[in-house]
Design an enzyme around this catalytic site. Structure first.
Site, mmCIF file in Angstrom:
data_model
loop_
_atom_site.group_PDB
_atom_site.id
_atom_site.type_symbol
_atom_site.label_atom_id
_atom_site.label_comp_id
_atom_site.label_asym_id
_atom_site.label_seq_id
_atom_site.Cartn_x
_atom_site.Cartn_y
_atom_site.Cartn_z
ATOM 1 N N SER A 148 -4.955 12.236 8.740
ATOM 2 C CA SER A 148 -6.343 11.741 8.757
ATOM 3 C C SER A 148 -7.117 12.446 9.867
ATOM 4 O O SER A 148 -6.536 12.802 10.904
ATOM 5 C CB SER A 148 -6.370 10.240 9.025
ATOM 6 N N TYR A 162 -4.240 3.157 14.182
ATOM 7 C CA TYR A 162 -4.340 4.091 13.052
ATOM 8 C C TYR A 162 -4.436 5.562 13.492
ATOM 9 O O TYR A 162 -3.629 6.410 13.056
ATOM 10 C CB TYR A 162 -5.533 3.706 12.171
HETATM 11 N N1 LIG Z 1 -9.441 6.700 1.964
HETATM 12 C C1 LIG Z 1 -9.735 7.383 3.035
HETATM 13 O O1 LIG Z 1 -10.921 7.578 3.343
HETATM 14 C C2 LIG Z 1 -8.665 7.974 3.894
HETATM 15 C C3 LIG Z 1 -9.052 8.794 4.977
HETATM 16 C C4 LIG Z 1 -8.069 9.389 5.751
HETATM 17 C C5 LIG Z 1 -6.740 9.187 5.456
HETATM 18 N N2 LIG Z 1 -6.376 8.368 4.426
HETATM 19 C C6 LIG Z 1 -4.944 8.204 4.170
HETATM 20 O O2 LIG Z 1 -4.703 8.440 2.796
HETATM 21 C C7 LIG Z 1 -3.574 7.688 2.365
HETATM 22 C C8 LIG Z 1 -3.948 6.867 1.142
HETATM 23 O O3 LIG Z 1 -4.975 5.973 1.526
HETATM 24 P P1 LIG Z 1 -5.953 5.239 0.495
HETATM 25 O O4 LIG Z 1 -7.252 5.135 1.180
HETATM 26 O O5 LIG Z 1 -5.839 5.863 -0.852
HETATM 27 O O6 LIG Z 1 -5.261 3.781 0.521
HETATM 28 P P2 LIG Z 1 -5.062 2.623 -0.567
HETATM 29 O O7 LIG Z 1 -6.104 2.664 -1.616
HETATM 30 O O8 LIG Z 1 -4.898 1.377 0.243
HETATM 31 O O9 LIG Z 1 -3.658 3.013 -1.245
HETATM 32 C C9 LIG Z 1 -2.465 2.878 -0.534
HETATM 33 C C10 LIG Z 1 -1.309 3.125 -1.465
HETATM 34 O O10 LIG Z 1 -0.088 2.981 -0.707
HETATM 35 C C11 LIG Z 1 0.745 1.978 -1.316
HETATM 36 N N3 LIG Z 1 1.486 1.280 -0.262
HETATM 37 C C12 LIG Z 1 0.983 0.511 0.742
HETATM 38 N N4 LIG Z 1 1.995 0.008 1.475
HETATM 39 C C13 LIG Z 1 3.160 0.457 0.926
HETATM 40 C C14 LIG Z 1 4.533 0.271 1.222
HETATM 41 N N5 LIG Z 1 4.944 -0.516 2.235
HETATM 42 N N6 LIG Z 1 5.455 0.874 0.439
HETATM 43 C C15 LIG Z 1 5.072 1.664 -0.609
HETATM 44 N N7 LIG Z 1 3.779 1.878 -0.931
HETATM 45 C C16 LIG Z 1 2.840 1.273 -0.171
HETATM 46 C C17 LIG Z 1 -0.249 1.058 -2.059
HETATM 47 O O11 LIG Z 1 0.342 0.316 -3.123
HETATM 48 P P3 LIG Z 1 0.999 -1.175 -2.887
HETATM 49 O O12 LIG Z 1 -0.020 -1.970 -2.132
HETATM 50 O O13 LIG Z 1 1.282 -1.680 -4.261
HETATM 51 O O14 LIG Z 1 2.255 -0.947 -2.110
HETATM 52 C C18 LIG Z 1 -1.219 2.111 -2.608
HETATM 53 O O15 LIG Z 1 -0.673 2.724 -3.748
HETATM 54 C C19 LIG Z 1 -3.154 6.852 3.565
HETATM 55 O O16 LIG Z 1 -2.090 7.478 4.247
HETATM 56 C C20 LIG Z 1 -4.394 6.815 4.420
HETATM 57 O O17 LIG Z 1 -4.107 6.580 5.782
HETATM 58 C C21 LIG Z 1 -7.310 7.747 3.662
#
Ligand SMILES: NC(=O)c1ccc[n+]([C@@H]2O[C@H](COP(=O)([O-])OP(=O)(O)OC[C@H]3O[C@@H](n4cnc5c(N)ncnc54)[C@H](OP(=O)(O)O)[C@@H]3O)[C@@H](O)[C@H]2O)c1
Length: 256
Positions: A148, A162
């Site tokens: 990130s 984070y």
């Molecule tokens: N969106 C952004 O703007 C952004 C920016 C920078 C970085 N990121 C990074 O991108 C990645 C994805 O983020 P996102 O925004 O797409 O998040 P999200 O919509 O919350 O998706 C998270 C995913 O991870 C799974 N997950 C959560 N806890 C888990 C566990 N204990 N075991 C296995 N799977 C698990 C969730 O499914 P379940 O809940 O069913 O487990 C879901 O499929 C993350 O690493 C985040 O830090 C996101």
């Protein structure tokens, strides 16, 4: 699809591939010709996502809780029963926790560090045998860790664990890139700025918060699915074959 970007014949695992950024990458890999496994805790979401994404290629869902070493070991063992080698591992599952500084709980800190750092280490460790079988000098296996810009800049709002967790993940990626390069396994980081997902929907759903957020981004907008898809395909295909240990912000210039 130009052959430079084809993933025909490759097998990928995308952790947290049931929604948000993970689902964008899973769909992109399918469109590029790969067989894709997605995992998440919610087994029903895994099955639904696999069914939905099967319109684009061969997609399988596997329920897994990566919040413990045992959970990762179980996933790796189940995967080893289904496939002989793993060409692409995307460590995308991640979490955050926000609270005021004075009352920020240690359990929030530990939860974020566990999933964002420890579980990525364990996933790579447990899946090494399958990655080693996939990689060769001409086309190394690929580990793509989702970091990130929060691990690069000093903006962190009240999500105290984070940014440090993502900075740790970036550094772990650089260490492993050096160690695994001789085994034909490349390790790179995609460091997103804002993308639409469940994690960021509290901003997207609030017009004023969204305007304030976009004002901080030099390109004045959030990232799009096609932009994340294209970068992930690049790292997984020919472009990524000669890249390792890189941390690539995709953030409209936010890290500047
Ligand atoms: N969106 C952004 O703007 C952004 C920016 C920078 C970085 N990121 C990074 O991108 C990645 C994805 O983020 P996102 O925004 O797409 O998040 P999200 O919509 O919350 O998706 C998270 C995913 O991870 C799974 N997950 C959560 N806890 C888990 C566990 N204990 N075991 C296995 N799977 C698990 C969730 O499914 P379940 O809940 O069913 O487990 C879901 O499929 C993350 O690493 C985040 O830090 C996101």
């Amino acid at each position: 699809m130009h052959p430079y970007f084809s993933l025909q014949g490759r097998t990928a695992l995308v952790t947290g591939g049931t929604r948000g950024i993970g689902k964008m990458i899973a769909k992109a890999f399918l469109e590029a010709g790969a067989t894709v496994y997605v995992c998440a805790r919610d087994g029903e979401a895994c099955a639904q996502t696999a069914a939905e994404l099967s319109a684009f290629g061969t997609c399988h869902g596997m329920a897994a809780n990566l919040a413990s070493e045992e959970g990762v070991q179980t996933l790796a063992a189940q995967l080893a029963e289904k496939i002989d080698c793993l060409d692409i591992l995307v460590n995308n599952a991640g979490t955050t926790w926000g609270a005021p500084l004075e009352s920020y709980p240690a359990k929030g800190w530990e939860k974020v560090m566990q999933l964002n750092v420890t579980s990525v280490f364990t996933c790579i460790q447990q899946l090494l045998p399958l990655l080693r079988k996939a990689g060769n000098a001409a086309s190394p296996a690929r580990v793509i860790n989702i970091g990130s810009v929060a691990g690069i800049t000093s903006h962190g709002e009240d999500a105290y664990a984070y940014g440090p967790s993502k900075a740790a993940l970036h550094q772990l990626s650089r260490m492993l890139a050096r160690e695994l390069v001789g085994q034909h396994i490349n390790v790179n980081v995609i460091a997103p700025g804002r993308f639409p997902s469940k994690m960021t929907q509290f901003i997207a759903q609030d017009e004023a918060a969204m305007a304030e957020d976009c004002a901080l981004i030099p390109m004045q907008r959030w990232g799009r699915e096609d932009e994340m898809a294209a970068l992930a395909i690049s790292l997984a295909s020919t472009a990524g074959a000669f890249m390792t240990g890189t941390i690539i912000p995709i953030d409209g210039g936010f890290h500047l």
